[in-house]
Enzyme design. Structure first.
Site, PDB file in Angstrom:
ATOM      1  CB  THR A 134      34.734  33.539  40.982  1.00  0.00           C
ATOM      2  OG1 THR A 134      33.887  34.573  41.498  1.00  0.00           O
ATOM      3  CG2 THR A 134      33.989  32.233  41.089  1.00  0.00           C
ATOM      4  CB  SER A 192      27.981  29.353  37.129  1.00  0.00           C
ATOM      5  OG  SER A 192      28.760  30.439  37.597  1.00  0.00           O
ATOM      6  N   GLY A 245      30.060  34.023  44.103  1.00  0.00           N
ATOM      7  CA  GLY A 245      29.124  32.907  44.172  1.00  0.00           C
ATOM      8  C   GLY A 245      27.685  33.343  44.043  1.00  0.00           C
TER       9      GLY A 245
END
Length: 569
Positions: free
Chosen positions: A373, A444, A465
């Site tokens: 991300t 998430s 993550g």
């Protein structure tokens, strides 16, 4: 006392009061702005927007869009994210904008089963792996509800980057190497993100994305309709369905961001944790971990003893993740998970010298997710602030780009428990609370986080993550220990997530003797081949009236503090 003396005392008292009030008002806002992002081009976009009179929310739009251009491996218009907001004023207000992707309406629990078995690749590569993107809606909502500038102004830097091109750097090349086969399998992704031979572009070569610039211009001109309706939406649905996906125009038209109440948890010394609520698991994990550590003498402990305490609180916090999911679909026992008695009992069960085998704790499903991300943080001169974590899941998402749009789709569907009784691509089991359902947002770990008191304000966040909460925790502990801001994102990283029952750690995080001591306490260690994470932090010391920002030395990020106050023209 004479009249003159009384008058002088009255004037002196008034002057002192006015000076104290002026100091309090000055401390209530930093007077300068700061930006920390993982990519210099995104930092420049944020600073440019602030210099044009934009606030932190306008800068967040500019940064998010610039990262979508500069880091297609980490985020993009085809993905989503979480935005933690601080609105300054007479009373500080915290908000959380959930722009997580949603499962298409045709999605169902058996979506990735063929002949009774889960087919892993279906949730990783290609359009069937893609949930409905949320980032474009977030850009429009941030600008419309919180910003000062027209959306077009905030998107201009990203549009320029997409047209003129961005230089390929070492991180781009590394991430592309991990997904080379998938990128080659999609003609449009190969055309955009590889060279003419289908190889990874050379470092410093120019990545131009004119179709993405056009799509950004459509959003700038038409708002959400520039992405979720009209030509762009029709093209996406047509391409997705032709390649085996299940999107519809209704899926796109129905997408909405959701404003949720952030997790707020009182810490020692008048501090408060403000972090991401479900469908993030991160805020609850951070609150639990810090609450348990407050019961333990971690600050007085040597390095290995502190590691022991940190690992044990992480083991217990991560165990509870199996209870979490999209709060619009499942009941989240937040009050129970953050109950003082419950957390005190968890801390009391920690042996001060020996590892607690995860198998000895009540079971909860383990989990994982893509770790590539991106994150940024920004604060403006008035004290408005944003910490945002964005994602498309695996590097380059589903490695499927919609022709004529430049939109690279996410593969966030793999963050669901595709098989609640089995495992996802990372070899970890699923949870019924996070099972696939139409319109649902996958769980998430993204954890944009603030810590604030009357004297201080700090912002944290990182990609990574399942390791995000542990990374943020380690940085928060550096802050609580009074370490310099530059150390917060630089601290050596280790991680435990209940199952597998092992400490993962960066190369060199522990010396040989420290590793031996941890093993003697009953831990299994797994050294990783590379460093991980890319944290961006900032710190406003209200008492000292200083503002600092720092970027992770593992990445290529740029953190900047404007040295003079910004005023709108």
């Amino acid at each position: 006392m004479g009249r003159l003396e009384r008058g002088l005392n009255w004037r002196s008292a008034l002057l002192v009061t006015l000076l104290l009030l002026a100091g309090a008002l000055q401390a209530a806002e930093p007077g300068r702005a700061a930006v920390a992002t993982p990519n210099p081009a995104a930092t420049v976009a944020g600073m440019e927007t602030l210099n044009q009179g934009g606030n932190a929310f306008d800068a967040a739009v500019a940064i998010s869009a610039a990262l979508a251009v500069a880091e297609p491996y980490g985020s993009g218009l085809g993905g989503g994210g979480f935005f933690l907001l601080r609105q300054a004023g007479a009373k500080t207000v915290y908000r959380f904008l959930d722009a997580r992707e949603r499962a298409p309406r045709a999605a169902h629990a058996k979506l990735y089963k063929r002949d009774g078995r889960i087919q892993d690749g279906l949730s990783l590569d290609g359009p069937l792996a893609a949930a409905i993107p949320g980032l474009p809606a977030a850009l429009v909502d941030l600008a419309g509800h919180y910003g000062r500038l027209p959306l077009n102004d905030s998107l201009t830097p990203a549009i320029r980057l997409a047209r003129d091109g961005i230089s390929v750097d070492r991180i781009y090349r590394e991430r592309a190497s991990w997904r080379l086969a998938a990128l080659r399998d999609d003609p449009e992704s190969a055309r955009l993100f590889l060279d003419h031979r289908g190889e990874i572009p050379e470092e410093f070569s120019l990545l131009r994305q004119p179709d993405l610039a056009d799509t950004l211009e459509h959003i700038a001109r038409y708002g959400k309709a520039g992405f979720y309706a009209g030509h762009t939406a029709e093209k996406m649905v047509q391409s997705v369905r032709a390649a085996g996906g299940i999107w519809t125009l209704t899926d796109l038209a129905d997408y909405r961001t959701v404003e949720r109440q952030p997790i707020r948890f009182s810490l020692a010394e008048g501090r408060e944790l403000i972090s991401a609520p479900p469908p993030s698991a991160g805020g609850i994990a951070l609150a639990q971990s810090l609450a348990m550590l407050q019961q333990l003498p971690w600050q007085k402990a040597d390095r290995i003893q502190r590691t022991h305490y940190v690992v044990e609180v992480l083991r217990r916090a991560y165990r509870d993740r199996g209870l979490l999911g999209d709060p619009d679909f499942v009941r989240i026992p937040t009050n129970k998970l953050l109950d003082a008695g419950y957390l005190k009992a968890l801390a009391a069960g920690i042996d001060s010298r020996r590892a607690t085998p995860s198998s000895s704790l009540p079971p909860s499903p383990p989990w994982s997710e893509g770790d590539h991300t991106t994150h940024f943080t920004v604060i403006d001169k008035d004290g408005n602030a944003v910490a945002a974590t964005l994602s498309i899941n695996l590097p380059f998402g589903a490695a499927f780009t919609v022709p004529e749009t430049g939109v690279l789709l996410n593969d966030e569907m793999d963050d669901f428990a595709a098989d609640p009784g089995g495992a996802n691509a990372y070899g970890l089991a699923g949870s019924q609370a996070n099972a696939i359902a139409a319109g649902k947002r996958p769980l998430s770990s993204m954890s944009p986080t603030f810590i604030e008191s009357e004297q201080e304000f700090a912002a944290f966040g990182t990609p990574g993550g399942s390791r995000i909460p542990s990374m943020v925790l380690l940085s928060v502990l550096e802050y609580l220990s009074g370490q310099p801001v530059a150390r917060w994102p630089a601290v050596a990283r280790y991680h435990h997530q209940y199952l597998p029952d092992q400490i993962e750690h960066e190369p060199g995080a522990f010396s040989a003797s420290e590793s031996a001591e941890l093993r003697a306490r009953g831990y299994s260690l797994k050294p990783l081949e590379r460093n991980y994470g890319n944290q961006q932090v900032l710190f406003w010391n209200k008492a000292k009236r200083t503002l600092e920002a720092a970027s992770d030395p593992r990445g290529l990020g740029l953190s900047e503090v404007l040295m003079t106050p910004i005023t709108a023209e």
